[in-house]
Design an enzyme around this catalytic site. Sequence first.
Site, PDB file in Angstrom:
ATOM      1  N   HIS A 241     -65.109  13.123 -69.085  1.00  0.00           N
ATOM      2  CA  HIS A 241     -64.897  11.947 -69.928  1.00  0.00           C
ATOM      3  C   HIS A 241     -63.675  12.154 -70.812  1.00  0.00           C
ATOM      4  O   HIS A 241     -63.388  13.265 -71.256  1.00  0.00           O
ATOM      5  CB  HIS A 241     -66.137  11.677 -70.779  1.00  0.00           C
TER       6      HIS A 241
ATOM      7  N   SER B 225     -65.544  -1.008 -71.892  1.00  0.00           N
ATOM      8  CA  SER B 225     -65.932  -2.257 -72.562  1.00  0.00           C
ATOM      9  C   SER B 225     -66.600  -3.243 -71.612  1.00  0.00           C
ATOM     10  O   SER B 225     -66.361  -4.454 -71.664  1.00  0.00           O
ATOM     11  CB  SER B 225     -64.723  -2.899 -73.243  1.00  0.00           C
TER      12      SER B 225
ATOM     13  N   GLU C 250     -62.307   4.835 -66.094  1.00  0.00           N
ATOM     14  CA  GLU C 250     -62.439   4.440 -67.492  1.00  0.00           C
ATOM     15  C   GLU C 250     -61.074   4.543 -68.171  1.00  0.00           C
ATOM     16  O   GLU C 250     -60.738   5.594 -68.730  1.00  0.00           O
ATOM     17  CB  GLU C 250     -63.442   5.341 -68.214  1.00  0.00           C
TER      18      GLU C 250
ATOM     19  N   GLY D 155     -64.583   2.452 -76.114  1.00  0.00           N
ATOM     20  CA  GLY D 155     -64.798   2.543 -77.551  1.00  0.00           C
ATOM     21  C   GLY D 155     -64.960   1.181 -78.204  1.00  0.00           C
ATOM     22  O   GLY D 155     -64.766   0.133 -77.584  1.00  0.00           O
TER      23      GLY D 155
END
Length: 254
Positions: free
Chosen positions: A97, A213, A170, A176
């Site tokens: 990640h 998102s 991502e 975030g």
Amino acid sequence: MRVVYWVGTSWKMNKTLAEALDFAERLAGFIPGFDDRIQPFVIPPFTAVREVKRALSSTRIKVGAQNMHWADAGAWTGEISPPMLRDCGLDLVELGHSERREHFGETDRTVGLKTAAAVKHGMIPLICVGETLAERESGQADAVLSAQVEGALQFLEGEAKTAKILFAYEPVWAIGDKGIPASADYADKQQALIKTVAGALLPSVPPVLYGGSVNPGNAAELVGQPNIDGLFIGRSAWQADGYIDILGRASAAI
């Protein structure tokens, strides 16, 4: 043609054990009879993985961890090994990640070592890749993604290359609470690239999920893209009702 569509969520550093079990119990009550074309999964914090796995053991929901070390054991203070995760009954492990790359020194090499270790111990690696905003604006996105994919697969040899492997695209600028979702067209194009690079190194093309998102408003459009094989959801799915809502939207859009 898609055999299964993956829809899951990672909780990051959130939820007490009681909160995690409440989520799991809500989900366990929903899944029976739900669309079997969709493979649900949840990735709790380490403190809850065993209990969440037990709570969901009678369902087809897969449970994973958010990271692990590549070594089986040793002097690695604070780390969690692959055998420890398997001992908890886990099905998959999230690797690479962007938060771990940025804040904890994760590299393409360490992601590769962890990928090989996950496969060795019978877990599905869910490999996160994605470019930063600066890399996108400077035209480096494709090169960055290619390097991350190649790095993640570099230590797989022989039969290990036939194991189930997942990627999650991502884009760092899309994740975030201040993230801006990638357009469905842009995400689909980048995911096609990931498939091309991975497909050249593996016997078959792995599924690629989109994360960045994801929310109730864009889920259906993302599901409709040919190169998006699943959704990897953040805060929109941190409550059971939110996750169940997006599961339903994905089911309707397939």
